[in-house]
Scaffold this active site. Structure first.
Site, PDB file in Angstrom:
ATOM      1  N   ARG A   1      -1.869   9.962  20.568  1.00  0.00           N
ATOM      2  CA  ARG A   1      -2.841  11.051  20.683  1.00  0.00           C
ATOM      3  C   ARG A   1      -3.440  11.260  22.008  1.00  0.00           C
ATOM      4  O   ARG A   1      -3.271  12.729  22.742  1.00  0.00           O
ATOM      5  CB  ARG A   1      -4.245  10.513  19.908  1.00  0.00           C
ATOM      6  CG  ARG A   1      -3.936  10.765  18.485  1.00  0.00           C
ATOM      7  CD  ARG A   1      -5.418  10.049  17.896  1.00  0.00           C
ATOM      8  NE  ARG A   1      -5.210  10.228  16.123  1.00  0.00           N
ATOM      9  CZ  ARG A   1      -5.742   9.526  15.477  1.00  0.00           C
ATOM     10  NH1 ARG A   1      -6.478   8.393  15.684  1.00  0.00           N
ATOM     11  NH2 ARG A   1      -5.445   9.741  14.379  1.00  0.00           N
TER      12      ARG A   1
ATOM     13  N   ARG B   1     -20.873  -0.696   6.342  1.00  0.00           N
ATOM     14  CA  ARG B   1     -19.376  -1.322   6.986  1.00  0.00           C
ATOM     15  C   ARG B   1     -19.237  -2.758   6.249  1.00  0.00           C
ATOM     16  O   ARG B   1     -18.250  -2.818   6.279  1.00  0.00           O
ATOM     17  CB  ARG B   1     -20.027  -1.525   8.613  1.00  0.00           C
ATOM     18  CG  ARG B   1     -18.698  -1.936   9.363  1.00  0.00           C
ATOM     19  CD  ARG B   1     -19.129  -2.502  10.518  1.00  0.00           C
ATOM     20  NE  ARG B   1     -19.684  -3.677  10.624  1.00  0.00           N
ATOM     21  CZ  ARG B   1     -20.007  -4.523  11.390  1.00  0.00           C
ATOM     22  NH1 ARG B   1     -19.956  -3.987  12.518  1.00  0.00           N
ATOM     23  NH2 ARG B   1     -20.719  -5.626  11.245  1.00  0.00           N
TER      24      ARG B   1
ATOM     25  N   HIS C   1      -9.434  -0.421  18.242  1.00  0.00           N
ATOM     26  CA  HIS C   1      -9.288   0.951  17.798  1.00  0.00           C
ATOM     27  C   HIS C   1     -10.425   1.782  17.476  1.00  0.00           C
ATOM     28  O   HIS C   1     -11.494   1.511  17.243  1.00  0.00           O
ATOM     29  CB  HIS C   1      -8.836   0.909  16.320  1.00  0.00           C
ATOM     30  CG  HIS C   1      -8.000   1.931  15.859  1.00  0.00           C
ATOM     31  ND1 HIS C   1      -7.384   2.770  16.343  1.00  0.00           N
ATOM     32  CD2 HIS C   1      -8.366   2.434  14.486  1.00  0.00           C
ATOM     33  CE1 HIS C   1      -7.187   3.953  15.594  1.00  0.00           C
ATOM     34  NE2 HIS C   1      -7.613   3.433  14.474  1.00  0.00           N
TER      35      HIS C   1
ATOM     36  N   ILE D   1      -2.143  -2.281   9.236  1.00  0.00           N
ATOM     37  CA  ILE D   1      -2.603  -0.956   9.593  1.00  0.00           C
ATOM     38  C   ILE D   1      -4.104  -0.507   9.015  1.00  0.00           C
ATOM     39  O   ILE D   1      -4.962   0.295   9.705  1.00  0.00           O
ATOM     40  CB  ILE D   1      -1.688   0.451   9.099  1.00  0.00           C
ATOM     41  CG1 ILE D   1      -0.476   0.151   9.669  1.00  0.00           C
ATOM     42  CG2 ILE D   1      -2.359   1.841   9.439  1.00  0.00           C
ATOM     43  CD1 ILE D   1       0.601   1.331   9.399  1.00  0.00           C
TER      44      ILE D   1
ATOM     45  N   GLY E   1       0.806  -1.243  -0.238  1.00  0.00           N
ATOM     46  CA  GLY E   1       0.040   0.096  -0.024  1.00  0.00           C
ATOM     47  C   GLY E   1       1.070   1.087   0.054  1.00  0.00           C
ATOM     48  O   GLY E   1       1.706   1.461   0.880  1.00  0.00           O
TER      49      GLY E   1
ATOM     50  N   ASP F   1       2.073  -1.435  -4.584  1.00  0.00           N
ATOM     51  CA  ASP F   1       0.645  -0.945  -4.705  1.00  0.00           C
ATOM     52  C   ASP F   1      -0.110  -1.516  -6.027  1.00  0.00           C
ATOM     53  O   ASP F   1       0.749  -1.945  -6.928  1.00  0.00           O
ATOM     54  CB  ASP F   1       0.651   0.507  -4.993  1.00  0.00           C
ATOM     55  CG  ASP F   1      -0.776   1.247  -4.422  1.00  0.00           C
ATOM     56  OD1 ASP F   1      -0.747   1.960  -3.410  1.00  0.00           O
ATOM     57  OD2 ASP F   1      -1.749   0.856  -5.110  1.00  0.00           O
TER      58      ASP F   1
ATOM     59  N   ILE G   1      -0.317   6.898   3.950  1.00  0.00           N
ATOM     60  CA  ILE G   1       0.694   6.272   4.974  1.00  0.00           C
ATOM     61  C   ILE G   1       1.936   5.633   4.576  1.00  0.00           C
ATOM     62  O   ILE G   1       2.774   5.713   5.105  1.00  0.00           O
ATOM     63  CB  ILE G   1      -0.334   5.298   6.074  1.00  0.00           C
ATOM     64  CG1 ILE G   1      -1.350   6.109   6.476  1.00  0.00           C
ATOM     65  CG2 ILE G   1       0.535   4.599   7.167  1.00  0.00           C
ATOM     66  CD1 ILE G   1      -2.341   5.434   7.628  1.00  0.00           C
ATOM     67  N   GLY G   2       1.434   4.983   3.590  1.00  0.00           N
ATOM     68  CA  GLY G   2       2.542   4.133   2.802  1.00  0.00           C
ATOM     69  C   GLY G   2       3.637   4.946   2.337  1.00  0.00           C
ATOM     70  O   GLY G   2       4.942   4.855   2.756  1.00  0.00           O
TER      71      GLY G   2
HETATM   72  O1  TXD Z   1      -4.893   3.484  13.767  1.00  0.00           O
HETATM   73  C1  TXD Z   1      -4.958   3.077  12.480  1.00  0.00           C
HETATM   74  N1  TXD Z   1      -4.636   1.602  12.500  1.00  0.00           N
HETATM   75  C2  TXD Z   1      -4.982   3.756  11.373  1.00  0.00           C
HETATM   76  C3  TXD Z   1      -5.644   3.105   9.920  1.00  0.00           C
HETATM   77  C4  TXD Z   1      -5.136   5.166  11.537  1.00  0.00           C
HETATM   78  C5  TXD Z   1      -5.379   5.777  10.278  1.00  0.00           C
HETATM   79  C6  TXD Z   1      -5.643   5.157   9.070  1.00  0.00           C
HETATM   80  N2  TXD Z   1      -5.915   3.876   9.172  1.00  0.00           N
HETATM   81  C7  TXD Z   1      -6.187   3.083   7.724  1.00  0.00           C
HETATM   82  O2  TXD Z   1      -4.840   2.850   7.078  1.00  0.00           O
HETATM   83  C8  TXD Z   1      -7.089   3.820   6.825  1.00  0.00           C
HETATM   84  O3  TXD Z   1      -8.546   3.520   7.114  1.00  0.00           O
HETATM   85  C9  TXD Z   1      -6.889   2.978   5.673  1.00  0.00           C
HETATM   86  O4  TXD Z   1      -7.499   1.575   5.620  1.00  0.00           O
HETATM   87  C10 TXD Z   1      -5.207   2.643   5.664  1.00  0.00           C
HETATM   88  C11 TXD Z   1      -4.429   3.205   4.708  1.00  0.00           C
HETATM   89  O5  TXD Z   1      -4.612   4.626   4.846  1.00  0.00           O
HETATM   90  P1  TXD Z   1      -3.999   5.619   3.705  1.00  0.00           P
HETATM   91  O6  TXD Z   1      -4.522   6.972   4.242  1.00  0.00           O
HETATM   92  O7  TXD Z   1      -2.710   5.292   3.398  1.00  0.00           O
HETATM   93  O8  TXD Z   1      -4.828   5.255   2.514  1.00  0.00           O
HETATM   94  P2  TXD Z   1      -4.802   5.457   0.894  1.00  0.00           P
HETATM   95  O9  TXD Z   1      -4.009   6.833   0.883  1.00  0.00           O
HETATM   96  O10 TXD Z   1      -6.112   5.309   0.428  1.00  0.00           O
HETATM   97  O11 TXD Z   1      -3.948   4.302   0.470  1.00  0.00           O
HETATM   98  C12 TXD Z   1      -4.383   2.931   0.244  1.00  0.00           C
HETATM   99  C13 TXD Z   1      -3.350   2.480  -0.973  1.00  0.00           C
HETATM  100  C14 TXD Z   1      -3.810   3.231  -2.214  1.00  0.00           C
HETATM  101  O12 TXD Z   1      -2.701   3.660  -2.499  1.00  0.00           O
HETATM  102  C15 TXD Z   1      -4.486   1.984  -2.990  1.00  0.00           C
HETATM  103  O13 TXD Z   1      -4.075   2.175  -4.304  1.00  0.00           O
HETATM  104  C16 TXD Z   1      -3.822   0.678  -2.345  1.00  0.00           C
HETATM  105  O14 TXD Z   1      -3.906   0.955  -0.908  1.00  0.00           O
HETATM  106  N3  TXD Z   1      -4.684  -0.444  -2.560  1.00  0.00           N
HETATM  107  C17 TXD Z   1      -3.911  -1.866  -2.695  1.00  0.00           C
HETATM  108  N4  TXD Z   1      -2.594  -2.071  -2.610  1.00  0.00           N
HETATM  109  C18 TXD Z   1      -2.204  -3.230  -2.876  1.00  0.00           C
HETATM  110  N5  TXD Z   1      -3.046  -4.206  -3.048  1.00  0.00           N
HETATM  111  C19 TXD Z   1      -4.266  -3.951  -3.204  1.00  0.00           C
HETATM  112  N6  TXD Z   1      -5.227  -4.981  -3.295  1.00  0.00           N
HETATM  113  C20 TXD Z   1      -5.015  -2.653  -2.829  1.00  0.00           C
HETATM  114  N7  TXD Z   1      -5.989  -2.006  -2.982  1.00  0.00           N
HETATM  115  C21 TXD Z   1      -5.691  -0.581  -2.795  1.00  0.00           C
END
Ligand code: TXD
Length: 319
Positions: free
Chosen positions: A152, A89, A176, A119, A10, A34, A14-15
């Site tokens: 936090r 959900r 969480h 995450i 990902g 990704d 965050i990634g």
């Molecule tokens: O405390 C915690 N655990 C969290 C969790 C705090 C904040 C955010 N949290 C969760 O982290 C949030 O609800 C998301 O489920 C994840 C990732 O957050 P982010 O802000 O990084 O989300 P993005 O920017 O949408 O990035 C997700 C990436 C995006 O680039 C997609 O193209 C990719 O995931 N993606 C995939 N990658 C690989 N394989 C598959 N199948 C795939 N599907 C989507």
């Protein structure tokens, strides 16, 4: 000694932040993965080009094929989709469960010895799913939420007491988000428990209650401000702390979603508890005596995680 390898599955908000932090700290070579073509490659190249300025040595690579994560020491998983308006959900659960299936199988094939930090939300269910699909030992698969939730809490407490964040420790348990349980008796300023600080006149019960409530909805507060996404700086920093504790065998005591095997009277469930993270992954689960109100709140949290998991298991059968 060869460099360690960190795979970021990902490469979204965050990634990308994880890659930047890991590079700046010279934690090892980094692979951004990704399904989106170009995104991981672009972020890898951009961060690599900051190396000469910041003076770090790390190889960065972007990939759309799981073979790139081969032999990773740590995998941090943020892959998934966020909840959009109109999505239930269960819709979100179904989509992200499929993502965890693909990610879990990729890890199983190419990085079966890695320490895996999940995450992706909904966290407590996704970490369970990732463990199931990857087949890795439970002690090598954890969920990141507690470090963020407690960070936090620590930030708000430090502001309230007007002291350094470094001297504030916070103790959180449970799932969480809404159902997390901050335990104020074990939250301290330089070892002085918060209830004692209230007695000392540093704050009031009402103010601490408000801080607890704000901490619980900490993620939502940021979504409300950013509007187009969720928090990413503090979540990334939190996962890096966990990865570092593993890579350096620091044996830090950190709250994480870990698989319980009878602790707190619970078995076969991933829930947020304090754990020791070292070279052996989750080396120990810290089980403390809870007072009645913390026990009750913890149970509410555990029930919420159980409910989420039941919904997952229903969907999993049709995957
Ligand atoms: O405390 C915690 N655990 C969290 C969790 C705090 C904040 C955010 N949290 C969760 O982290 C949030 O609800 C998301 O489920 C994840 C990732 O957050 P982010 O802000 O990084 O989300 P993005 O920017 O949408 O990035 C997700 C990436 C995006 O680039 C997609 O193209 C990719 O995931 N993606 C995939 N990658 C690989 N394989 C598959 N199948 C795939 N599907 C989507």
């Amino acid at each position: 000694m060869a460099r360690k390898k960190i795979a970021l599955i990902g490469s979204g908000m965050i990634g990308g932040t994880l890659a930047h932090l890991a590079a700046m700290r010279e934690m090892g070579d980094i692979v951004l993965f990704d399904i989106a073509e170009g995104t991981p490659q672009g972020k890898a190249l951009d961060i690599a080009q900051s190396g000469p300025v910041d003076g770090f040595d790390a190889k960065l690579e972007g990939a759309n094929d799981y073979s790139a994560i081969a032999g990773a020491d740590v995998c941090i998983v943020t892959a998934g989709v966020p909840r959009r308006p109109g999505m239930s959900r269960d819709d979100l659960l179904g989509i992200n469960l499929k993502v965890m299936k693909a990610v879990g199988e990729g890890i199983k094939q190419y990085a079966p010895n890695a320490f895996v930090i999940c995450i992706t939300n909904p966290l407590d269910a996704m970490v369970w799913a990732l463990r199931e699909f990857s087949g890795l030992p439970h002690n090598m698969v954890v969920g990141m939420a507690g470090v963020l939730d407690s960070a936090r809490f620590r930030h708000f407490l430090a502001e309230e007491f007007n002291v350094s964040v470094e001297d504030v420790t916070a103790f959180v348990l449970g799932g969480h988000g809404d159902t997390m349980v901050p335990v104020i008796e074990y939250s301290t300023v330089a070892g002085i428990p918060v209830p004692d600080l209230i007695k000392m006149g540093w704050s009031t019960q009402e103010k601490i209650d408000a801080i607890v409530a704000r901490t619980r909805s900490g993620g939502g507060e940021i979504v409300g401000l950013l509007k187009t996404g969720s928090a990413f700086y503090a979540p990334a920093a939190s996962a890096i702390a966990m990865a570092e504790s593993f890579l350096k065998d620091k044996k830090r005591v950190l709250p994480a979603a870990a698989n319980l095997t009878g602790q707190y009277g619970i078995s076969d469930l991933y829930v947020g508890v304090p754990v020791v993270i070292g070279a052996g992954g989750v080396e120990k689960i810290v089980e403390i005596e809870l007072n009645d109100s913390a026990k009750q709140n913890f149970q509410v949290s555990v029930d919420a995680v159980k409910e989420l998991l039941e919904a997952c298991k229903g969907i999993e059968e049709s995957l």
